[in-house]
Design a protein around this motif. Structure first.
Motif, short mmCIF file in Angstrom:
data_model
loop_
_atom_site.label_atom_id
_atom_site.label_comp_id
_atom_site.label_asym_id
_atom_site.label_seq_id
_atom_site.Cartn_x
_atom_site.Cartn_y
_atom_site.Cartn_z
N ILE B 115 103.82 54.50 -11.37
CA ILE B 115 102.41 54.65 -11.01
C ILE B 115 102.05 53.64 -9.93
O ILE B 115 101.30 53.92 -8.99
N TYR B 116 102.60 52.45 -10.08
CA TYR B 116 102.31 51.40 -9.11
C TYR B 116 102.79 51.80 -7.73
O TYR B 116 102.07 51.62 -6.74
N GLU B 119 100.42 54.49 -6.35
CA GLU B 119 99.11 53.98 -5.92
C GLU B 119 99.24 53.08 -4.71
O GLU B 119 98.42 53.11 -3.79
N ASN B 147 91.31 44.58 -3.19
CA ASN B 147 91.08 44.13 -4.56
C ASN B 147 91.90 44.92 -5.54
O ASN B 147 92.49 44.38 -6.48
N GLN B 148 91.94 46.20 -5.30
CA GLN B 148 92.71 47.05 -6.21
C GLN B 148 94.19 46.72 -6.09
O GLN B 148 94.91 46.65 -7.10
N ILE B 150 95.50 43.92 -5.22
CA ILE B 150 95.76 42.64 -5.87
C ILE B 150 95.82 42.81 -7.37
O ILE B 150 96.71 42.27 -8.05
N GLY B 151 94.89 43.56 -7.89
CA GLY B 151 94.85 43.76 -9.33
C GLY B 151 96.11 44.42 -9.86
O GLY B 151 96.71 43.98 -10.84
N SER B 152 96.52 45.49 -9.19
CA SER B 152 97.69 46.20 -9.70
C SER B 152 98.96 45.40 -9.49
O SER B 152 99.85 45.38 -10.35
N SER B 154 99.29 42.18 -9.45
CA SER B 154 99.38 41.09 -10.41
C SER B 154 99.65 41.63 -11.81
O SER B 154 100.28 40.96 -12.61
N SER B 155 99.20 42.83 -12.09
CA SER B 155 99.50 43.41 -13.40
C SER B 155 100.96 43.76 -13.55
O SER B 155 101.49 43.80 -14.65
N ARG B 169 93.16 39.62 2.17
CA ARG B 169 91.74 39.70 1.82
C ARG B 169 90.96 38.58 2.48
O ARG B 169 89.81 38.76 2.90
#
Lengths: 665, 220
Positions: B115-116, B119, B147-148, B150-152, B154-155, B169
């Motif tokens: 998925i990563y 995306e 932002n998205q 970065i979020g994904s 880091s997850s 950013r």
């Protein structure tokens, strides 16, 4: 996309209770599928029951379907369909669930925003399982010390003095509340005793039903708080006043807490608004208008001298929106549309000043005694009509029952109230283009004729300014938090004595309240984000506030009145909870009656009129008579049921039938 | 004898071999380079029953059938992981993902990573099209994409990708177009590295599981 996984067996709740925090039901919302999946799996690993969705709207729907189905909500901050903070507010107000914010961005401002909006916690991505293992504490914390917190909350609120100064309150309040909660947890049970015990017996119980703070309920709540006075509003008394079955003291207490927080946030927003308004125009009337935007404020300004009233009226136009805003927004998050109506109020206010009893905006009796209840958002047309007639009774009896709980009948009895109203109406029409505004404008025009000498023209022009300002201003505030201040400000406005002098005073007070208005406006705007008019209304309100402040009121009595009103207003606004517009209406009605009595009824009334109903003191001139009549009408009209129709509010509110000035109901 | 280290060119002849009872399909992840194992496995699944005595392959018994490769592959896997951690391409969050993988979600890591990839490629395309636009001025929109990302990242535990995104950013917040372009180049580069390494990881993992699974029927 929703995925639900259950931890336990069929008897979820019982199992969850027994093994809390195992089995705690969490709703996770994040538009990023990777984070959502990881978060969901992590939560499962912590042995919670997880529901995930990537859309805030569907999350809200699920929560609204059955608020007892979830214990905790975790939400991302940046989402495409709805702002995370907005979702946070809605969940907090409607469902009283703890919400944890989640973000990849660790900006201090964002964290602060999360806290001021009422988030329990703010986590950063990547989320670690250790952090998730502890989130159950927020659920327990919320369940237990609600009643305990209330007492402290009351004290805290008093200390922070919800009026105007609320700017720093948002942070301090949250800190205070946080500290309070800590203390509560350490303290013994409060006198509420039994209720607390019940809660403590099952701290992890899932059975506690959540109270739905519907519009009506909230209206009653706001009315009760206003009646008692914000500082003196104790959950027990509020509960008694509300007289609702099945409502516990804890429900009221937590709702009170939220309402206060909301008002504080509004006041801080209102200060911004005030600044904006101040920047826009120094004319009093415009400020008045701005102030009155909140609905409350409008009255105040209106109540001032005739000219003031006109000013307020003009400023009211936007506040008409506020009226709606206040009522709807404040009272009811869903009542966004009502906020729009408030815009209409300013117009009505001005109208009322002209002597219409229509009260949307606080009916500032043109005659000075007009304690027009500011009906926010209430059909400005009504007000305008009244204004045009330039009757002493500026009462805007007609509140938009639909939208604005906060309609303040603006009794623009000021003979002097020039028609700034009229001019304001014109200004109103432009910015938002909302029908309300237009109506208000027209009304104002009428009123302006009715209104006397004073700055009617000036007001008119100011109105435009303020109104325009309001419009622009709103956009800024759209995302602001609660517009508590707006309410407060409007309230203050409404407390304008009918005397022109009083209006002056009111204005000065209004300035204080401007902050409130602004806040409330912003609050409203946040709720009314869909309504551009609302924005303007809120802006207008803010403008009114400012304008009011500028106006120098010379009437001492009005000062008193204003103070009272402000106080009442503040109290009203102290509550974060969305105040049902009905409340304002209801409160307005009593005010009206008081006015007739010819006393500073609205001092007391103000309390009851959380929303924009501010009765104005009896106008000293002959208008007072009219005012009273109109007040009656206003109050009756104010009580009309309000429907919070977010989308249609604006339209509905705008559609006030022209209220003949003469026909004060 | 085929070299076991030459994973990419190794074409196992599985047609005549028994396959482990566990579904090898679960080991597969979508990736640009398809492993040749897959079609064979599919055939095997339906063609042979467990317990069936398999004929010896023409070229002789492949080493992996003896199950000795499982240990070697595990060593390879650990070595690669250590390398990635050392380089900062991955961090501890990836280990957390691995710990989340268990019997109830056996392919958790591969699913999430797929998925990563999906995306991220979308985001990278958006970012590039935004920056390539002459009249580009909407840095806020870029900030949202970032932002998205970065979020994904880091997850997932993609440390280097995430760091580049953060720098990106920052440049975007300053409306620094040149800086954004540079950051985008770097981001695409880092993303390619990450993707290749992760594919390699999964490939080794797949073979390791295969090898480990093969051992089982041989005990009968």
């Amino acid at each position: 996309m929703t995925m639900e996984e259950k931890m336990g067996g069929s008897n979820r709740e019982d199992e969850a209770m027994d093994r809390f925090p195992v089995g705690m039901r969490v709703l996770a919302v994040d538009d990023d599928p990777i984070c959502l999946k990881v978060l969901g799996t992590l939560l499962l690993k912590c042995q919670y029951q997880v529901t995930t969705t990537n859309q805030a709207i569907s999350a809200l729907k699920m929560l609204r379907e059955n608020r007892n189905r979830y214990d905790l909500v975790i939400s991302d901050v940046n989402m495409p369909d709805m702002d995370g903070f907005k979702l946070l507010e809605l969940v907090g107000l409607e469902m009283d669930l703890p919400v944890i914010m989640l973000s990849a961005h660790s900006d201090t401002k964002l964290v602060m925003k999360g806290i001021t909006h009422g988030a329990c916690d703010y986590l950063l991505k990547p989320v670690r399982i250790e952090e998730l293992k502890n989130i159950w504490q927020h659920v327990v914390r919320r369940k237990k010390p609600d009643s305990k917190d209330q007492v402290n909350a009351l004290n805290q609120d008093k200390a922070s003095g919800g009026i105007g100064e609320a700017v720093q309150t948002s942070t301090s309040c949250s800190d205070q509340k946080f500290n309070k909660k800590r203390k509560d947890q350490n303290e013994d049970e409060e006198d509420d005793g039994e209720d607390n015990e019940h809660e403590n017996d099952d701290p992890s119980t899932q059975k506690k039903p959540r109270v739905v703070w519907s519009v009506e309920l909230h209206r009653k709540f706001v009315a009760a708080v206003n009646h008692l006075g914000l500082d003196k509003a104790v959950p027990k008394k509020i509960l008694d006043l509300m007289n609702v079955e099945g409502l516990t003291r804890e429900n009221v207490a937590s709702h009170l807490q939220k309402y206060r927080l909301y008002l504080k946030r509004l006041s801080s927003v209102a200060t911004q608004q005030a600044n904006m308004v101040a920047a826009l125009g120094g004319k009093d009337p415009s400020y008045l208008r701005m102030g009155s935007l909140d609905g409350f404020g409008d009255f105040r300004t209106l109540t001032g001298s005739g000219r003031l009233s006109s000013a307020s009226l003009s400023s009211y136009q936007p506040s008409g929106m506020f009226g709606r805003l206040n009522s709807s927004a404040a009272l009811n998050l869903r009542g966004i549309s009502s906020g729009v109506i408030q815009q209409g109020h300013p117009q009505t206010l001005s109208n009322s000043i002209n002597g219409r009893g229509k009260i949307q905006p606080v009916g500032l009796p043109a005659n000075q005694n007009q304690n027009g209840t500011l009906f926010q958002g209430i059909p400005t047309s009504i007000e305008l009509n009244q204004l045009s007639q330039n009757k002493s009774a500026n009462h805007f009896g007609e509140l938009n029952p639909v939208n604005n709980p906060n309609v303040f009948g603006v009794a623009t009895n000021f003979p002097d109230a020039r028609m700034t109203v009229g001019s304001s109406s014109s200004s109103l029409s432009t910015p938002s283009g909302s029908p309300l505004l237009l109506q208000a404008n027209t009304q104002q025009a009428q009123h302006s004729g009715a209104i006397g000498n004073q700055s009617s023209l000036g007001v008119a022009s100011l109105n435009q300014e303020s109104f325009d300002m309001g419009v622009h201003g709103f956009s800024n505030f759209v995302d602001n938090g609660r517009c508590h201040e707006n309410w407060q400000n409007t309230v203050q406005l409404s407390s304008f004595p009918s005397n022109s002098l009083s209006t002056c005073e009111a204005f000065s007070h209004e300035q204080l309240h401007t902050n409130n208005l602004q806040e409330s406006i912003s609050w409203r705007s946040s709720h009314l984000s869909d309504n551009p008019i609302d924005l303007s209304a809120s802006m207008a309100n803010a403008g009114l506030e400012d304008s009011r402040g500028d106006m120098q009121c010379q009437i001492s009595p009005s000062n008193n009145v204003i103070h009272n009103i402000d106080y009442a207003a503040k109290q009203q606004w102290g509550e974060n909870s969305s105040c049902a517009g009905a409340d304002s209406l209801v409160s307005g009605a009593p005010y009206v009656q008081h006015l007739e009595a010819g006393k500073l009824a609205f001092n007391t009334k103000l309390r009851s009129n959380e929303d924009f109903l501010f009765e104005q003191r009896k106008p000293q001139n002959e208008f007072s008579q009219n005012n009273f009549e109109t007040l009656d009408i206003i109050s009756s009209s104010m009580i009309k049921p309000e429907q919070y129709n977010e989308t249609g509010m604006m339209e509905g509110e705008l559609g006030y039938d022209a209220f003949p000035l003469g026909s004060c109901i | 004898m085929m070299s076991l280290h030459d994973n990419r060119r190794w074409k196992p002849r599985l047609l005549e071999c028994e396959i482990p009872a566990s579904n090898p399909k679960s080991l597969q992840i979508s990736k640009p380079k398809k492993v040749n194992l897959r079609p064979h496995f599919l055939l095997l699944k339906f063609a042979f029953l467990p317990g069936f005595k398999y004929p010896v392959a023409k070229t002789g018994l492949p080493l992996w059938m003896l199950g000795l490769d499982a240990d070697r592959l595990r060593a390879d896997l650990n070595r690669l992981l250590a390398f990635l951690f050392h380089q900062g391409i991955l961090d501890e969050q990836y280990l957390q993902l691995q710990q989340l993988q268990d019997e109830s979600s056996p392919n958790f890591v591969s699913e999430v990573v797929n998925i990563y990839f999906h995306e991220s490629e979308k985001l990278l395309r958006n970012l590039r099209s935004l920056l390539m636009d002459r009249d580009f001025s909407d840095y806020d929109k870029m900030g949202i994409h970032l932002n998205q990302f970065i979020g994904s990242s880091s997850s997932i535990g993609a440390k280097r990708v995430r760091n580049v995104c953060v720098a990106f950013r920052a440049a975007s917040d300053q409306n620094n177009r040149a800086g954004c372009l540079r950051a985008l180049e770097l981001l695409e580069h880092e993303y390619c590295i990450l993707k290749n390494k992760l594919h390699e990881l999964f490939q080794i993992e797949q073979q390791r599981l295969l090898a480990a699974g093969v051992r089982y029927p041989m005990l009968n």
